[in-house]
Design a protein around this motif. Structure first.
Motif, short mmCIF file in Angstrom:
data_model
loop_
_atom_site.label_atom_id
_atom_site.label_comp_id
_atom_site.label_asym_id
_atom_site.label_seq_id
_atom_site.Cartn_x
_atom_site.Cartn_y
_atom_site.Cartn_z
N UNK A 144 1.06 -1.16 -0.01
CA UNK A 144 -0.20 0.09 -0.05
C UNK A 144 1.02 1.19 -0.03
N UNK A 145 0.23 2.51 -0.49
CA UNK A 145 1.13 3.73 -0.40
C UNK A 145 0.96 4.34 1.00
N UNK A 171 3.12 7.64 5.02
CA UNK A 171 3.28 7.49 3.87
C UNK A 171 4.31 6.42 3.63
N UNK A 172 4.25 5.46 2.70
CA UNK A 172 5.19 4.36 2.64
C UNK A 172 6.40 4.87 1.72
N UNK A 208 10.49 2.50 5.29
CA UNK A 208 10.15 3.71 6.15
C UNK A 208 8.71 4.18 6.08
N UNK A 209 8.35 4.74 6.86
CA UNK A 209 6.91 5.26 6.87
C UNK A 209 6.97 6.65 7.41
N UNK A 220 3.15 -4.04 10.84
CA UNK A 220 3.61 -3.55 12.34
C UNK A 220 4.27 -2.27 12.03
N UNK A 221 3.99 -1.35 13.08
CA UNK A 221 4.70 0.17 12.83
C UNK A 221 5.51 0.17 14.18
#
Ligand SMILES: Nc1ncnc2c1ncn2[C@@H]1O[C@H](COP(=O)(O)OP(=O)(O)OP(=O)(O)O)[C@@H](O)[C@H]1O
Length: 222
Positions: A128-129, A140-141, A155-156, A221-222
């Motif tokens: 996903x974006x 945002x990916x 990285x998000x 997972x964040x």
């Protein structure tokens, strides 16, 4: 007369001495050089190198590489022969292409060394974006950080709210780990790793999981 002969003989001796001395010095230098070669185990002159090459008993050489480019392993025949004897044997060795070329990708993580086939099989779903799971902010990916045996890490970047000084769950930049629902780590639902992070997350050297949940085909997972 006898005196003259003595004189001549003495002069000859005097002239001959430096020549003899010179030769002896050269010879002893050569001796010293050879001794040094022996001590250091490496030739100091081209001649010595040639001599050493001739004296070498075992020769190892690659005879012929076999196997296609698209194979996971390359096969090479290594010929080992002993000089002075008729013994020669050829060994078929397999060279792991992954190891040969270093890292499997540019992630810098050691797990990236694994063969690609080991990764989440049958996973063709696009990532996903944007990510929004388990009550997390929207991320945002961005660039890929690496991949492991089961998932991939990106990285998000937090899209709204927060500030650059935010840490923990308020951080502007986080690592997002995606694991496809068909991954072998998700045979019985969410990845088992989630439980491990619940117990250990935040301890020294273990990342803390702030949010987790399912989005589309992925456990995140964040
Ligand atoms: N929190 C993080 N911050 C920065 N990079 C990370 C983070 N988590 C993972 N990575 C990078 O992503 C790579 C893959 O991580 P991942 O957790 O999927 O696999 P792994 O722990 O290396 O191996 P395994 O699949 O055996 O668990 C890591 O090797 C590392 O380079």
């Amino acid at each position: 007369m006898p005196l003259v002969r003595k004189g001549v003989s003495r002069r000859r001796t005097t002239l001959a001495q430096p020549q003899q001395g010179g030769k002896q010095t050269r010879r002893s230098n050569r001796g010293r050089k050879r001794a040094a070669e022996g001590e250091l185990g490496r030739p100091r002159t081209r001649l010595a190198a040639k001599r050493l090459k001739e004296e070498n008993k075992v020769q190892v050489g690659v005879v012929a590489p076999t196997g296609g480019e698209d194979r996971e392993f390359n096969q090479q025949v290594i010929s080992i022969s002993e000089r002075g004897s008729d013994i020669e044997r050829k060994e078929l060795v397999e060279v792991d292409k992954g190891k040969e070329g270093g890292m499997g990708d540019d992630s810098g993580g050691l797990s990236a060394n694994r063969a690609v086939g080991q990764e989440e099989e049958g996973n063709t779903a696009p990532f996903p974006e944007r990510v929004h799971v388990g009550g997390s902010p929207v991320y945002k990916v961005e660039r890929k950080l690496g991949k492991g045996g089961f998932g991939q890490v990106f990285v998000g970047r937090r899209v709204s709210g927060g500030n650059e000084r935010g840490t923990g769950s308020a951080a502007m930049e986080v690592a997002l780990k995606f694991e496809h629902r068909n991954s072998k780590g998700c045979n019985y639902g969410p990845p088992y790793e989630w439980q491990v992070y619940n117990a250990l997350g935040g301890s020294h050297g273990v990342p803390k999981v702030h949010y987790k949940g399912k989005q589309g085909d992925y456990y995140v997972m964040v």
